[in-house]
Design a protein around this motif. Sequence first.
Motif, PDB file in Angstrom:
ATOM      1  N   UNK A 131       0.801  -0.967  -0.093  1.00  0.00           N
ATOM      2  CA  UNK A 131      -0.007  -0.006  -0.063  1.00  0.00           C
ATOM      3  C   UNK A 131       0.841   1.159   0.017  1.00  0.00           C
ATOM      4  N   UNK A 132       0.660   2.302  -0.750  1.00  0.00           N
ATOM      5  CA  UNK A 132       1.381   3.379  -1.005  1.00  0.00           C
ATOM      6  C   UNK A 132       0.347   4.513  -0.979  1.00  0.00           C
ATOM      7  N   UNK A 133       0.821   5.577   0.039  1.00  0.00           N
ATOM      8  CA  UNK A 133       0.121   6.862   0.086  1.00  0.00           C
ATOM      9  C   UNK A 133       1.018   7.949  -0.049  1.00  0.00           C
ATOM     10  N   UNK A 134       0.778   8.926  -0.742  1.00  0.00           N
ATOM     11  CA  UNK A 134       1.590  10.336  -1.124  1.00  0.00           C
ATOM     12  C   UNK A 134       0.832  11.582  -0.787  1.00  0.00           C
ATOM     13  N   UNK A 135      -0.139  11.544  -0.004  1.00  0.00           N
ATOM     14  CA  UNK A 135      -0.932  12.469   0.375  1.00  0.00           C
ATOM     15  C   UNK A 135      -2.234  13.120  -0.220  1.00  0.00           C
ATOM     16  N   UNK A 136      -3.050  13.807   0.058  1.00  0.00           N
ATOM     17  CA  UNK A 136      -4.282  14.212  -0.574  1.00  0.00           C
ATOM     18  C   UNK A 136      -5.520  14.041   0.166  1.00  0.00           C
ATOM     19  N   UNK A 194      -8.237   6.713   5.725  1.00  0.00           N
ATOM     20  CA  UNK A 194      -7.138   5.963   5.893  1.00  0.00           C
ATOM     21  C   UNK A 194      -7.072   4.731   4.507  1.00  0.00           C
ATOM     22  N   UNK A 195      -8.343   4.657   3.912  1.00  0.00           N
ATOM     23  CA  UNK A 195      -8.321   3.541   2.854  1.00  0.00           C
ATOM     24  C   UNK A 195      -7.772   4.276   1.412  1.00  0.00           C
ATOM     25  N   UNK A 196      -7.472   5.721   1.672  1.00  0.00           N
ATOM     26  CA  UNK A 196      -6.809   6.321   0.424  1.00  0.00           C
ATOM     27  C   UNK A 196      -5.608   5.924   0.138  1.00  0.00           C
ATOM     28  N   UNK A 197      -5.188   5.083  -0.924  1.00  0.00           N
ATOM     29  CA  UNK A 197      -3.734   4.658  -1.182  1.00  0.00           C
ATOM     30  C   UNK A 197      -3.967   3.793  -2.495  1.00  0.00           C
ATOM     31  N   UNK A 198      -2.786   3.520  -3.008  1.00  0.00           N
ATOM     32  CA  UNK A 198      -2.763   2.487  -4.232  1.00  0.00           C
ATOM     33  C   UNK A 198      -2.143   1.303  -3.730  1.00  0.00           C
ATOM     34  N   UNK A 199      -2.881   0.191  -4.147  1.00  0.00           N
ATOM     35  CA  UNK A 199      -2.267  -1.022  -3.428  1.00  0.00           C
ATOM     36  C   UNK A 199      -1.729  -1.961  -4.801  1.00  0.00           C
TER      37      UNK A 199
END
Length: 292
Positions: free
Chosen positions: A82-87, A92-97
């Motif tokens: 899981x990767x998150x770069x803000x926004x 907390x589900x906001x991410x790229x899997x």
Amino acid sequence: MANANLTAAKVNKNDEFYTRLEDIEREMAHYKPHFKGKVVYCNCDDATWSNFWRYFHLSFAHLGLKKLISTGYNPGGTSYKAEYVGGNDTDITACVKTEFVGDGDFRSEESVECLKEADIVVTNPPFSLFREYVAQLMEYNKKFLIIGSKNAITYKDFFPLLKENKVWIGYNSPSEFTTPNMTTQKFGNIGWYTNLDISKRHETIDLFKKYTPEEYPTYDNYDAINVDRVAYIPKDYDGVMGVPITFLDKYNPAQFELIKFRKGDDDKDLRYNGKEPYFRILIKRNPNFVDE
């Protein structure tokens, strides 16, 4: 009982103990300046349940992070990065899997590639694999803040890291963890380890006792005196001293040097008058230290 729980967990290779959010917040309060512009990797943390992921996601903008990465171990099932770069920090589900081919073990090639990208690793690694986990962090020269047994300071492959000022003890001692079935498990003797510089390791121990041969016996098998309490370290003694392992909670490398752990010249436990005090660390006053 709390220490017995930790021992049983190691013996049974039971590593599924989840860190509470409040314990992460309490420790992280001391480290904020280290995280601005950094890539944080939580490599023992599935983003669907990990409080480490939750903390760094919610605190992404507050800490000024560049990126958050999380991977979790899922033997026999689907593991992913899981990767998150803000926004949208509050979701907390906001991410790229990205689905992994492997099981997400921290030693896997896929996880190691994530580790290479990271600036700082923060997690609660498996108790039973603590030595191997720390060795990997050292191999890849990573900054970290991790949870582990305080007994780690007695490990022959870990104490040298403390002695060489490559690792030191953090601030708090979390005692309650959550299990997969959502019950609470209590442990004793758990703490944080880090190689991020913190103000604690620059605080000096105030000394008030004076040395007397009667109060500080010399060891039978090493040229050093025994000190029963950290507060009783004599202020006027420049030789080697054996102090309780709790000394490491207050250790300032500018004030003292770590010499050796537990053993005398005969490679047996330190003893005086035929008695063996509980684990001692041999230390010596740093000759360059000036007490203000």
